[in-house]
Write a protein that holds these residues in place. Structure first.
Motif, mmCIF file in Angstrom:
data_model
loop_
_atom_site.group_PDB
_atom_site.id
_atom_site.type_symbol
_atom_site.label_atom_id
_atom_site.label_comp_id
_atom_site.label_asym_id
_atom_site.label_seq_id
_atom_site.Cartn_x
_atom_site.Cartn_y
_atom_site.Cartn_z
ATOM 1 N N TYR A 232 0.538 -1.251 -0.076
ATOM 2 C CA TYR A 232 -0.369 -0.123 -0.113
ATOM 3 C C TYR A 232 0.631 1.241 0.170
ATOM 4 C CZ TYR A 232 1.150 -0.165 4.874
ATOM 5 O OH TYR A 232 1.447 0.336 6.531
ATOM 6 N N ILE A 233 0.088 2.306 -0.535
ATOM 7 C CA ILE A 233 0.658 3.364 -0.148
ATOM 8 C C ILE A 233 -0.051 4.291 0.532
ATOM 9 C CG2 ILE A 233 2.087 5.516 -1.686
ATOM 10 C CD1 ILE A 233 2.356 3.865 -3.927
ATOM 11 N N LYS A 234 -0.186 5.136 1.292
ATOM 12 C CA LYS A 234 -1.464 5.767 2.148
ATOM 13 C C LYS A 234 -1.480 7.696 2.514
ATOM 14 C CE LYS A 234 -4.723 2.461 1.473
ATOM 15 N NZ LYS A 234 -6.118 1.965 1.446
ATOM 16 N N ILE A 235 -1.555 7.908 1.959
ATOM 17 C CA ILE A 235 -1.063 9.248 3.012
ATOM 18 C C ILE A 235 -2.427 9.808 4.061
ATOM 19 C CG2 ILE A 235 -1.606 12.092 2.799
ATOM 20 C CD1 ILE A 235 -0.676 11.361 -0.155
ATOM 21 N N VAL A 236 -2.476 9.728 5.234
ATOM 22 C CA VAL A 236 -3.182 9.706 6.664
ATOM 23 C C VAL A 236 -2.653 11.039 7.676
ATOM 24 C CG1 VAL A 236 -2.956 7.284 5.919
ATOM 25 C CG2 VAL A 236 -1.564 8.581 7.804
ATOM 26 N N ASP A 237 -3.790 11.316 8.071
ATOM 27 C CA ASP A 237 -3.333 12.184 8.945
ATOM 28 C C ASP A 237 -2.673 12.632 10.194
ATOM 29 O OD1 ASP A 237 -4.770 15.465 10.504
ATOM 30 O OD2 ASP A 237 -4.575 13.479 11.928
ATOM 31 N N GLU A 239 -2.676 12.737 13.111
ATOM 32 C CA GLU A 239 -2.852 12.524 14.086
ATOM 33 C C GLU A 239 -3.833 11.488 14.796
ATOM 34 O OE1 GLU A 239 -1.702 14.283 17.207
ATOM 35 O OE2 GLU A 239 -0.711 15.558 16.036
ATOM 36 N N THR A 240 -4.998 11.346 13.425
ATOM 37 C CA THR A 240 -5.881 10.497 13.403
ATOM 38 C C THR A 240 -5.577 8.989 12.576
ATOM 39 O OG1 THR A 240 -6.893 11.426 11.362
ATOM 40 C CG2 THR A 240 -7.753 12.352 13.846
ATOM 41 N N PHE A 241 -4.689 9.258 11.578
ATOM 42 C CA PHE A 241 -4.616 7.878 10.672
ATOM 43 C C PHE A 241 -5.724 8.496 9.904
ATOM 44 C CE2 PHE A 241 -0.803 5.295 10.735
ATOM 45 C CZ PHE A 241 0.479 6.708 10.901
ATOM 46 N N GLU A 242 -6.528 9.071 9.766
ATOM 47 C CA GLU A 242 -7.235 8.943 8.865
ATOM 48 C C GLU A 242 -7.086 9.114 7.255
ATOM 49 O OE1 GLU A 242 -10.951 11.179 10.516
ATOM 50 O OE2 GLU A 242 -10.862 9.311 11.618
ATOM 51 N N GLU A 243 -7.011 8.987 5.743
ATOM 52 C CA GLU A 243 -6.958 9.230 4.799
ATOM 53 C C GLU A 243 -7.503 10.212 4.524
ATOM 54 O OE1 GLU A 243 -7.021 5.822 1.348
ATOM 55 O OE2 GLU A 243 -7.821 4.249 3.545
ATOM 56 N N ALA A 244 -6.414 10.225 3.816
ATOM 57 C CA ALA A 244 -6.429 12.470 3.501
ATOM 58 C C ALA A 244 -6.546 12.324 1.867
ATOM 59 C CB ALA A 244 -5.184 13.142 4.415
ATOM 60 N N PRO A 245 -7.279 12.451 1.711
ATOM 61 C CA PRO A 245 -7.385 12.360 0.060
ATOM 62 C C PRO A 245 -6.904 13.730 -0.774
ATOM 63 C CG PRO A 245 -9.955 12.591 1.057
ATOM 64 C CD PRO A 245 -8.922 13.030 1.672
ATOM 65 N N SER A 246 -7.081 14.920 0.383
ATOM 66 C CA SER A 246 -6.019 15.712 -0.407
ATOM 67 C C SER A 246 -4.898 16.865 0.859
ATOM 68 C CB SER A 246 -6.842 17.212 -0.937
ATOM 69 O OG SER A 246 -8.130 17.447 -0.653
ATOM 70 N N LEU A 247 -4.601 17.503 1.085
ATOM 71 C CA LEU A 247 -3.761 17.339 1.730
ATOM 72 C C LEU A 247 -4.671 19.299 1.978
ATOM 73 C CD1 LEU A 247 -0.559 16.573 1.058
ATOM 74 C CD2 LEU A 247 -1.920 15.414 2.138
ATOM 75 N N SER A 248 -3.870 19.648 3.390
ATOM 76 C CA SER A 248 -4.590 21.267 3.581
ATOM 77 C C SER A 248 -3.434 22.004 3.843
ATOM 78 C CB SER A 248 -5.640 21.464 3.886
ATOM 79 O OG SER A 248 -5.649 20.791 5.562
ATOM 80 N N GLN A 249 -3.302 23.358 3.747
ATOM 81 C CA GLN A 249 -2.151 23.957 4.037
ATOM 82 C C GLN A 249 -1.675 23.891 5.264
ATOM 83 O OE1 GLN A 249 -0.071 25.099 1.464
ATOM 84 N NE2 GLN A 249 1.532 25.988 3.100
ATOM 85 N N GLY A 250 -0.812 23.873 5.952
ATOM 86 C CA GLY A 250 -0.853 23.546 7.679
ATOM 87 C C GLY A 250 -1.198 22.613 8.206
ATOM 88 N N GLY A 251 -1.373 21.779 7.428
ATOM 89 C CA GLY A 251 -1.884 20.389 8.084
ATOM 90 C C GLY A 251 -0.494 19.100 7.950
ATOM 91 N N LYS A 252 -0.345 17.811 8.819
ATOM 92 C CA LYS A 252 0.710 17.357 8.933
ATOM 93 C C LYS A 252 0.274 15.768 8.863
ATOM 94 C CE LYS A 252 3.690 17.214 12.992
ATOM 95 N NZ LYS A 252 4.190 17.845 14.162
ATOM 96 N N TYR A 253 0.399 15.420 7.686
ATOM 97 C CA TYR A 253 0.125 13.988 7.658
ATOM 98 C C TYR A 253 1.539 12.875 7.387
ATOM 99 C CZ TYR A 253 -2.938 17.204 5.408
ATOM 100 O OH TYR A 253 -3.971 18.590 5.207
#
Ligand code: AMP
Length: 281
Positions: A232-237, A239-253
Motif C-alpha cells: 500500500y501507499i497511503k496518505i493519512v492525517d 494525528e488520527t491516521f484517517e486517510e486524507a484525499p487531499s492535503l491542506s495548508q498547515g496540515g500534518k500528514y
C-alpha cells in the motif's frame, strides 16, 4: 524485572523504557539515547513476540543475536536489559488480550489483521513488567506509535510516550532488522521506498495537494522496480491516521508505504508538514 523497577522508583528514579525485538541497529540505539535524555534509568527489552506474527510470517526466521545485542546495550550503558522467554511472558493458560479499535484496522492492520492485537498485548505486559515513566518508540512504525498512544490514553496508563524520528542509511534506506534478508540487488531495489517518499515530498513542496496524484507518481516509481510488489501507499492525517484525499495548508500528514522487495516486506514513511518545507531527512 518488577522488583528492580520498584526499587528504582523507591529511589526516586525516572525509568525510561525501549521495547524492541532485538537484532539491534542504530535506529534502536537512537531510541535508547533518547530514553537516556528523558530519564535516570534506561531499560531495554528484546523479545521477538510470537503473537504479533501471523502463521505465514517470519517469526521463526526473524534474525536474533543476543550476544551482540547485549554488547551494543552495554556500550550504551543501559541500566537493565530485559530478555524474557515466551513462557515467562505467556503464562500457562494465558487468555487476556488488549485490542485497540478503529486505528488498527487500516494500513498495517489491513495487511496483517492480527498484528496490532499482539503488539498492544505484549506492550501492556512489558509496561506492567518494567513499570516505566517514559517509553520511546520509533516513527519507523508510525501507526504502531499512534496505536500505543491511543491505548495508553484510553486505559489511563501513566506513561509518557515519545516518538523518535527514523534513522536511515546515508543513501536513504530506513534501518530495519529485516534488511538482513535483502540480497545485494534487493538492497539497491529497496531504495525505491525512500526515494519515492522523497519524490512525494518534492511534489508537495512544489504545490501538489492531491493525494491521488502523489500516490500515483509513487506507485509508478515503485512498480518500475522488478523485484517490488507493492502492498500500500497511503496518505493519512498524522494525528488520527484517517486517510486524507487531499492535503491542506498547515496540515500534518504521514505518507506511508509498505512493499515487498523479493520476499522481504519493508515499510517506510515520511511525516509532512505542509506549513513548513522541512520535508525530508
Ligand atoms: P523492532 O525491534 O523492529 O520491533 O523495533 C523496536 C523499536 O525500534 C520500534 O519502536 C521501532 O519503531 C524502532 N525502530 C526500528 N527501526 C527504526 C529506525 N530505522 N529508526 C528509528 N526507530 C526505529
Amino acid at each position: 524485572m518488577q522488583e528492580y523497577s520498584l526499587q528504582m522508583r523507591k529511589e526516586g528514579k525516572k525509568i525510561g523504557f525501549v521495547p524492541t525485538m532485538g537484532y539491534l541497529h542504530e535506529g534502536h540505539l537512537s531510541l535508547v539515547r533518547k530514553a537516556r535524555e528523558a530519564s535516570d534509568v534506561v531499560v531495554v527489552s528484546t523479545f521477538v513476540n510470537p503473537t504479533q506474527f501471523a502463521p505465514n510470517e517470519d517469526f521463526s526466521k526473524y534474525p536474533r543475536d543476543e550476544q551482540k545485542d547485549k554488547m551494543l546495550l552495554e556500550n550504551e550503558k543501559v541500566d537493565a536489559v530485559f530478555i524474557p522467554s515466551p513462557e515467562e511472558i505467556y503464562l500457562r493458560g494465558f487468555q487476556t488480550y488488549v485490542e485497540v479499535g478503529e486505528i488498527t484496522r487500516g494500513l498495517e492492520g489491513q495487511s496483517r489483521p492480527t498484528h496490532f492485537k499482539g503488539v498492544t498485548t505484549i506492550v501492556t505486559i512489558l509496561f506492567n513488567s518494567v513499570m516505566p515513566h517514559v517509553a520511546v518508540f520509533g516513527q519507523k512504525d508510525a501507526q504502531q506509535a499512534v496505536v500505543i498512544k491511543r491505548m495508553v490514553q484510553d486505559l489511563r496508563m501513566n506513561i509518557e510516550i515519545i516518538v523518535h524520528p527514523i534513522v536511515r542509511e546515508k543513501d536513504g534506506l530506513a534501518l530495519s532488522s529485516r534488511n538482513i534478508y535483502l540480497s545485494e540487488k534487493e538492497r539497491k531495489d529497496a531504495l525505491v521506498l525512500s526515494s519515492s517518499l522523497r519524490y512525494a515530498s518534492e511534489m508537495i513542496a512544489s504545490g501538489e495537494m492531491d493525494s491521488g496524484e502523489i500516490i500515483g507518481e509513487m506507485r509508478k516509481k515503485i512498480e518500475a522496480v522488478d523485484s517490488s510488489s507493492l502492498d500500500y501507499i497511503k496518505i493519512v492525517d498524522a494525528e488520527t491516521f484517517e486517510e486524507a484525499p487531499s492535503l491542506s495548508q498547515g496540515g500534518k500528514y504521514y505518507i506511508l508505504v509498505a512493499c515487498r522487495i523479493g520476499k522481504t516486506r519493508l515499510i517506510d514513511n515520511l511525516l509532512v508538514n505542509t506549513g513548513k518545507s522541512e520535508l525530508f531527512v
